[in-house]
Scaffold this motif. Structure first.
Motif, PDB file in Angstrom:
ATOM      1  N   GLY A 204       0.812  -1.208   0.000  1.00  0.00           N
ATOM      2  CA  GLY A 204       0.000   0.000   0.000  1.00  0.00           C
ATOM      3  C   GLY A 204       0.847   1.260   0.000  1.00  0.00           C
ATOM      4  N   ASN A 205       0.187   2.384   0.318  1.00  0.00           N
ATOM      5  CA  ASN A 205       0.901   3.657   0.311  1.00  0.00           C
ATOM      6  C   ASN A 205       2.001   3.702   1.367  1.00  0.00           C
ATOM      7  OD1 ASN A 205      -0.825   4.334  -1.702  1.00  0.00           O
ATOM      8  ND2 ASN A 205      -2.119   5.658  -0.456  1.00  0.00           N
ATOM      9  N   ASP A 206       1.804   2.947   2.484  1.00  0.00           N
ATOM     10  CA  ASP A 206       2.841   2.908   3.536  1.00  0.00           C
ATOM     11  C   ASP A 206       4.174   2.423   2.973  1.00  0.00           C
ATOM     12  OD1 ASP A 206       1.069   3.695   5.371  1.00  0.00           O
ATOM     13  OD2 ASP A 206       0.856   1.743   6.380  1.00  0.00           O
ATOM     14  N   GLY A 224       3.067  10.346 -10.044  1.00  0.00           N
ATOM     15  CA  GLY A 224       1.802  10.286  -9.325  1.00  0.00           C
ATOM     16  C   GLY A 224       1.274  11.677  -9.076  1.00  0.00           C
ATOM     17  N   SER A 225       0.501  11.819  -8.029  1.00  0.00           N
ATOM     18  CA  SER A 225      -0.186  13.095  -7.807  1.00  0.00           C
ATOM     19  C   SER A 225       0.734  14.127  -7.154  1.00  0.00           C
ATOM     20  CB  SER A 225      -1.411  12.869  -6.925  1.00  0.00           C
ATOM     21  OG  SER A 225      -0.992  12.412  -5.665  1.00  0.00           O
ATOM     22  N   THR A 226       0.368  15.372  -7.323  1.00  0.00           N
ATOM     23  CA  THR A 226       1.146  16.465  -6.717  1.00  0.00           C
ATOM     24  C   THR A 226       1.096  16.380  -5.190  1.00  0.00           C
ATOM     25  OG1 THR A 226       0.864  17.865  -8.647  1.00  0.00           O
ATOM     26  CG2 THR A 226       1.288  18.998  -6.564  1.00  0.00           C
ATOM     27  N   VAL A 227      -0.040  15.976  -4.650  1.00  0.00           N
ATOM     28  CA  VAL A 227      -0.164  15.854  -3.183  1.00  0.00           C
ATOM     29  C   VAL A 227       0.877  14.855  -2.656  1.00  0.00           C
ATOM     30  CG1 VAL A 227      -1.708  15.065  -1.339  1.00  0.00           C
ATOM     31  CG2 VAL A 227      -2.608  16.443  -3.215  1.00  0.00           C
ATOM     32  N   THR A 228       0.967  13.701  -3.299  1.00  0.00           N
ATOM     33  CA  THR A 228       1.953  12.703  -2.858  1.00  0.00           C
ATOM     34  C   THR A 228       3.369  13.188  -3.143  1.00  0.00           C
ATOM     35  OG1 THR A 228       0.330  10.997  -3.371  1.00  0.00           O
ATOM     36  CG2 THR A 228       2.557  10.251  -2.986  1.00  0.00           C
ATOM     37  N   GLY A 229       3.549  13.878  -4.248  1.00  0.00           N
ATOM     38  CA  GLY A 229       4.872  14.416  -4.598  1.00  0.00           C
ATOM     39  C   GLY A 229       5.420  15.315  -3.493  1.00  0.00           C
ATOM     40  N   GLU A 246       7.262  13.314 -11.358  1.00  0.00           N
ATOM     41  CA  GLU A 246       6.363  13.587 -12.497  1.00  0.00           C
ATOM     42  C   GLU A 246       4.955  13.609 -11.931  1.00  0.00           C
ATOM     43  OE1 GLU A 246       7.184  14.516 -15.331  1.00  0.00           O
ATOM     44  OE2 GLU A 246       9.230  13.821 -15.644  1.00  0.00           O
ATOM     45  N   LEU A 247       4.352  14.789 -11.872  1.00  0.00           N
ATOM     46  CA  LEU A 247       3.142  14.945 -11.065  1.00  0.00           C
ATOM     47  C   LEU A 247       1.916  15.301 -11.912  1.00  0.00           C
ATOM     48  CD1 LEU A 247       4.899  16.807  -8.114  1.00  0.00           C
ATOM     49  CD2 LEU A 247       4.594  14.350  -8.437  1.00  0.00           C
ATOM     50  N   GLY A 248       0.936  15.873 -11.270  1.00  0.00           N
ATOM     51  CA  GLY A 248      -0.334  16.132 -11.941  1.00  0.00           C
ATOM     52  C   GLY A 248      -0.267  17.275 -12.933  1.00  0.00           C
ATOM     53  N   GLU A 376      -9.650  22.124 -10.716  1.00  0.00           N
ATOM     54  CA  GLU A 376      -9.079  20.855 -10.266  1.00  0.00           C
ATOM     55  C   GLU A 376      -8.703  19.951 -11.437  1.00  0.00           C
ATOM     56  OE1 GLU A 376     -11.657  18.935  -7.429  1.00  0.00           O
ATOM     57  OE2 GLU A 376     -11.870  20.794  -6.283  1.00  0.00           O
ATOM     58  N   GLU A 377      -7.744  19.067 -11.190  1.00  0.00           N
ATOM     59  CA  GLU A 377      -7.417  18.029 -12.174  1.00  0.00           C
ATOM     60  C   GLU A 377      -8.468  16.926 -12.022  1.00  0.00           C
ATOM     61  OE1 GLU A 377      -4.106  15.428 -11.262  1.00  0.00           O
ATOM     62  OE2 GLU A 377      -3.637  15.181 -13.375  1.00  0.00           O
ATOM     63  N   ALA A 378      -9.381  16.822 -12.999  1.00  0.00           N
ATOM     64  CA  ALA A 378     -10.471  15.843 -12.836  1.00  0.00           C
ATOM     65  C   ALA A 378      -9.923  14.418 -12.848  1.00  0.00           C
ATOM     66  CB  ALA A 378     -11.502  16.028 -13.937  1.00  0.00           C
TER      67      ALA A 378
HETATM   68  P1  NAD Z   1      -0.822   8.790  -6.164  1.00  0.00           P
HETATM   69  O1  NAD Z   1       0.065   9.924  -5.849  1.00  0.00           O
HETATM   70  O2  NAD Z   1      -2.017   8.572  -5.320  1.00  0.00           O
HETATM   71  O3  NAD Z   1      -0.029   7.416  -6.130  1.00  0.00           O
HETATM   72  C1  NAD Z   1       1.118   7.175  -6.930  1.00  0.00           C
HETATM   73  C2  NAD Z   1       2.005   6.177  -6.236  1.00  0.00           C
HETATM   74  O4  NAD Z   1       2.470   6.734  -5.016  1.00  0.00           O
HETATM   75  C3  NAD Z   1       1.330   4.865  -5.865  1.00  0.00           C
HETATM   76  O5  NAD Z   1       2.258   3.820  -6.111  1.00  0.00           O
HETATM   77  C4  NAD Z   1       1.081   5.033  -4.380  1.00  0.00           C
HETATM   78  O6  NAD Z   1       1.006   3.802  -3.665  1.00  0.00           O
HETATM   79  C5  NAD Z   1       2.292   5.816  -3.943  1.00  0.00           C
HETATM   80  N1  NAD Z   1       2.138   6.585  -2.716  1.00  0.00           N
HETATM   81  C6  NAD Z   1       1.005   7.071  -2.155  1.00  0.00           C
HETATM   82  N2  NAD Z   1       1.277   7.748  -1.021  1.00  0.00           N
HETATM   83  C7  NAD Z   1       2.630   7.708  -0.870  1.00  0.00           C
HETATM   84  C8  NAD Z   1       3.537   8.271   0.074  1.00  0.00           C
HETATM   85  N3  NAD Z   1       3.111   8.992   1.107  1.00  0.00           N
HETATM   86  N4  NAD Z   1       4.852   8.067  -0.101  1.00  0.00           N
HETATM   87  C9  NAD Z   1       5.307   7.372  -1.176  1.00  0.00           C
HETATM   88  N5  NAD Z   1       4.503   6.801  -2.089  1.00  0.00           N
HETATM   89  C10 NAD Z   1       3.172   6.974  -1.943  1.00  0.00           C
HETATM   90  O7  NAD Z   1      -1.202   8.987  -7.698  1.00  0.00           O
HETATM   91  P2  NAD Z   1      -2.193   8.128  -8.573  1.00  0.00           P
HETATM   92  O8  NAD Z   1      -3.590   8.467  -8.115  1.00  0.00           O
HETATM   93  O9  NAD Z   1      -1.756   6.710  -8.621  1.00  0.00           O
HETATM   94  O10 NAD Z   1      -1.942   8.734 -10.018  1.00  0.00           O
HETATM   95  C11 NAD Z   1      -2.651   9.790 -10.527  1.00  0.00           C
HETATM   96  C12 NAD Z   1      -1.818  11.053 -10.536  1.00  0.00           C
HETATM   97  O11 NAD Z   1      -0.601  10.821 -11.201  1.00  0.00           O
HETATM   98  C13 NAD Z   1      -2.480  12.197 -11.281  1.00  0.00           C
HETATM   99  O12 NAD Z   1      -2.325  13.395 -10.573  1.00  0.00           O
HETATM  100  C14 NAD Z   1      -1.702  12.274 -12.577  1.00  0.00           C
HETATM  101  O13 NAD Z   1      -1.742  13.531 -13.219  1.00  0.00           O
HETATM  102  C15 NAD Z   1      -0.339  11.879 -12.123  1.00  0.00           C
HETATM  103  N6  NAD Z   1       0.460  11.382 -13.223  1.00  0.00           N
HETATM  104  C16 NAD Z   1       1.515  12.135 -13.652  1.00  0.00           C
HETATM  105  C17 NAD Z   1       2.273  11.728 -14.729  1.00  0.00           C
HETATM  106  C18 NAD Z   1       3.422  12.534 -15.225  1.00  0.00           C
HETATM  107  O14 NAD Z   1       4.244  12.009 -15.948  1.00  0.00           O
HETATM  108  N7  NAD Z   1       3.546  13.796 -14.864  1.00  0.00           N
HETATM  109  C19 NAD Z   1       1.963  10.527 -15.370  1.00  0.00           C
HETATM  110  C20 NAD Z   1       0.902   9.789 -14.914  1.00  0.00           C
HETATM  111  C21 NAD Z   1       0.158  10.216 -13.824  1.00  0.00           C
END
Ligand code: NAD
Length: 481
Positions: A204-206, A224-229, A246-248, A376-378
Motif C-alpha cells: 500500500g501507500n505505507d 503520481g499526484s502532486t499531493v503525494t509528490g 512527475e506529477l499532476g 481541479e485536475e479531474a
Molecule cells: P498517487 O500519488 O495517489 O499514487 C502514486 C504512487 O504513489 C502509488 O504507487 C502510491 O502507492 C504511492 N504513494 C502514495 N502515497 C505515498 C507516500 N506517502 N509516499 C510514497 N509513495 C506513496 O497517484 P495516482 O492516483 O496513482 O496517479 C494519478 C496522478 O498521477 C495524477 O495526478 C496524474 O496527473 C499523475 N500522473 C503524472 C504523470 C506525469 O508524468 N507527470 C503521469 C501519470 C500520472
C-alpha cells in the motif's frame, strides 16, 4: 520459460519469488470483481529488497555500459515475448480498452530498445599542456521507483530502463490499484537480469512512504499526484535523496478561430479522453475562441456520441471505466458539485446504474473560471469547454494554475500559435498535435507538475551524479593560472 499471467502473483526480491503474510485484492474496474490477490510487503521485506539491490550494485555498476545496454534491450525483447499476456492483463487490471493496451505495451518495448541506445560518455571540458579536466557521469546506487495506476507498465519502464542503464539497481513499487502487470514484469525478468538488480515489491501507500525515507535508497523516481509528490519531497530529505517527480497537470488546449472545426474536434476529443482521461497530459481545459465555440461544441458532442464506453475486454469498446473506486468517488463528487452549482452539461453527467466504475463522457458548457471542474485536475472524463475572445486573456487564464505540465495550441497560423506556446508556463507545448512522446524527447513539468525530467539524455543523467576528475600529469609542474 512459461509464466501464467493470470494467477499467482509474487514479488521479486534478490531474483527470487517472494510472498507476504498479508495480501491486497486486485479488482477489475469494469466488473468490480476481485481478480487476484497480491503480496502486501512488510517493512522487513522492503529492507531485504533494498539490501539485495545494494549487494547487486557494485557488480552491476562496474559492467561495461554496452552490457547494460544489451540487457535493457533484452527487457524489451522479454516484454515482446509476453506482449499478448501483458495486454490482456493490463485490460483486466487497469480497465483500458484494447487500443490503449496496444499503445502502452508497444511503447514499453520501444522504450527499452531505444533507451538502450543511449549512453552518457565522459566529457573532456578542459585540456591544456599536461592537464585535463574530465566530467563523467556515475550511478547513484539504489533507486526507488514508485508508479501510478494509469499507465502501470509504460511508466515503470520509463524508470527501469534509464536507471539500470546508468548503472543503478532498483526497487520498484507499483500502485496498489494496478500491481499485477508490474509483478509479472519482475517475474519474467528474473532470468534476464542478475539477482538484485531489479526488485519488485507490492503493497500500500505505507510501503511507498517507507521507501522514500529508507536510508539506503539514494534516489526516488516518482510518478503520481502532486499531493503525494509534496510528501515525497519532504520525506526524501532525511538522507538528501535525489528526486524526480512527475506529477499532476491541468493542461489547457487553446483553439484559435481559424481551425478546421470538424477535423480538430476529433483530435481534441482524443486529446482529452484517451485512457478515459486518466492521463496526466490530457487536455483538461478546452479554451475555444468565441467565433467557433458553438460549432466546435456541437462537433465534439456529435463525435463523443459515437464513442463506445464499456468493458475494455469487449470488442468495440473505445474507452474503459475509471480505474478504481477512490477515483470514481472523486469524480462523482465533482459531478455533484457541477450540478449543484448550476453548470450546464452539453453531454453526460449522470453515472449509470450497474457494476463497474463507469463515468460517461461529460462536456460542460463554459463554466466559471473558478469552478471546481476548471481549477481541479479531474483525472476522468469530465471536460470544461471555455470561451475566450482575446489571446492575452486566454494565456493568462491558461497559466493561472498551480500546475504546468503541458498544453496545446491549435491553429492554421503556426507563427501565431508558436507565440502563444512560448508564453505558456508548461514543460511541453504541442502545436496542432498532441501526446507525441519519445524516449529521446525530454518530458517534465513546470511549477507544481514536477521536478526533473524523464526521457532523453537529460532524463538519463537524472540517474547519475557528475564527477569531475582533474589530472595534472606531473606533480612538480607549474600549472599556469
Ligand atoms: P498517487 O500519488 O495517489 O499514487 C502514486 C504512487 O504513489 C502509488 O504507487 C502510491 O502507492 C504511492 N504513494 C502514495 N502515497 C505515498 C507516500 N506517502 N509516499 C510514497 N509513495 C506513496 O497517484 P495516482 O492516483 O496513482 O496517479 C494519478 C496522478 O498521477 C495524477 O495526478 C496524474 O496527473 C499523475 N500522473 C503524472 C504523470 C506525469 O508524468 N507527470 C503521469 C501519470 C500520472
Amino acid at each position: 520459460m512459461t509464466v501464467d499471467f493470470f494467477s499467482h502473483y509474487t514479488m521479486t526480491i534478490d531474483g527470487k519469488a517472494a510472498d507476504a503474510d498479508k495480501s491486497i485484492d486486485a479488482i477489475n474496474p469494469a466488473t468490480e470483481e476481485v481478480i487476484a490477490s497480491v503480496p502486501d510487503a512488510s517493512r522487513d521485506q522492503l529492507d531485504s529488497a533494498v539490501a539485495a539491490a545494494k549487494r547487486a550494485y557494485p557488480a552491476w555498476s562496474a559492467r561495461p555500459v554496452e552490457e547494460r545496454q544489451a540487457l535493457v534491450s533484452a527487457i524489451g525483447d522479454r516484454i515482446a515475448e509476453y506482449a499478448e499476456d501483458f495486454k490482456r492483463l493490463l485490460i483486466r487490471e487497469q480497465g483500458k480498452a484494447r487500443a490503449g493496451a496496444e499503445w502502452e505495451i508497444g511503447g514499453s518495448i520501444i522504450w527499452c530498445h531505444e533507451i538502450a541506445k543511449q549512453r552518457l560518455d565522459p566529457e573532456i571540458v578542459e585540456q591544456s599542456d599536461g592537464r585535463q579536466v574530465e566530467v563523467r557521469k556515475t550511478p547513484l546506487g539504489v533507486v526507488g521507483g514508485i508508479t501510478p495506476w494509469n499507465f502501470p507498465v509504460l511508466l515503470a519502464i520509463w524508470k527501469i530502463a534509464p536507471a539500470l542503464l546508468a548503472g543503478n539497481t532498483m526497487v520498484l513499487k507499483p500502485s496498489p490499484y494496478t500491481p499485477l502487470c508490474t509483478l509479472k514484469l519482475g517475474e519474467i525478468l528474473r532470468d534476464v537480469l542478475p539477482a538484485g538488480v531489479l526488485n519488485v515489491v507490492s503493497g500500500g501507500n505505507d510501503l511507498g512512504a517507507w521507501m522514500t525515507s529508507h536510508p539506503d535508497i539514494r534516489k526516488i523516481s516518482f510518478t503520481g499526484s502532486t499531493v503525494t509528490g509534496r510528501k515525497i519531497m519532504e520525506s526524501a530529505s532525511g538522507n538528501l535523496k535525489r528526486i524526480t517527480l512527475e506529477l499532476g497537470g491541468n493542461d489547457a488546449a487553446i483553439v484559435l478561430p481559424d481551425v478546421d472545426v470538424e477535423a480538430v474536434a476529433k483530435e481534441l476529443f482524443w486529446a482529452s479522453f484517451q485512457n478515459s482521461a486518466q492521463f496526466c497530459v490530457a487536455a483538461k481545459r478546452l479554451y475555444v475562441h468565441r467565433d467557433i465555440y458553438d460549432q466546435l461544441s456541437k462537433a465534439l458532442v456529435d463525435y463523443a456520441t459515437t464513442v463506445v464506453v464499456g468493458d475494455g475486454s469487449q470488442q468495440g469498446t473505445d474507452l474503459g471505466p475509471i480505474q478504481n473506486k477512490m477515483q470514481f468517488e472523486k469524480l462523482k463528487d465533482l459531478l455533484a458539485d457541477a450540478r449543484s452549482s448550476g453548470l450546464r452539461f452539453l453531454l453526460g453527467g449522470d453515472i449509470p446504474d450497474g457494476k463497474g466504475y463507469f463515468v460517461p463522457i461529460t462536456l460542460i458548457d463554459n463554466p466559471p473560471e473558478d469552478s471546481r471542474v476548471v481549477v481541479e485536475e479531474a483525472f476522468g472524463p469530465v471536460l470544461p469547454l471555455l470561451k475566450f475572445d482575446d489571446v492575452d486573456d486566454v494565456i493568462r487564464r491558461a497559466n493561472d494554475s498551480e500546475y504546468g505540465l503541458a498544453g496545446s495550441v491549435w491553429s492554421k497560423d503556426v507563427a501565431a500559435a508558436r507565440k502563444i506556446a512560448e508564453r505558456m508556463e508548461t514543460g511541453t507545448v504541442w502545436i496542432n498535435e498532441i501526446h507525441s512522446f519519445s524516449p529521446h524527447i525530454a518530458f517534465g513539468g513546470h511549477k507544481q507538475s514536477g521536478i526533473g525530467i524523464e526521457n532523453a539524455l537529460d532524463g538519463l543523467s537524472e540517474y547519475t551524479n557528475s564527477q569531475t576528475i582533474v589530472v595534472r600529469d606531473e606533480l612538480n609542474r607549474t600549472v599556469p593560472a
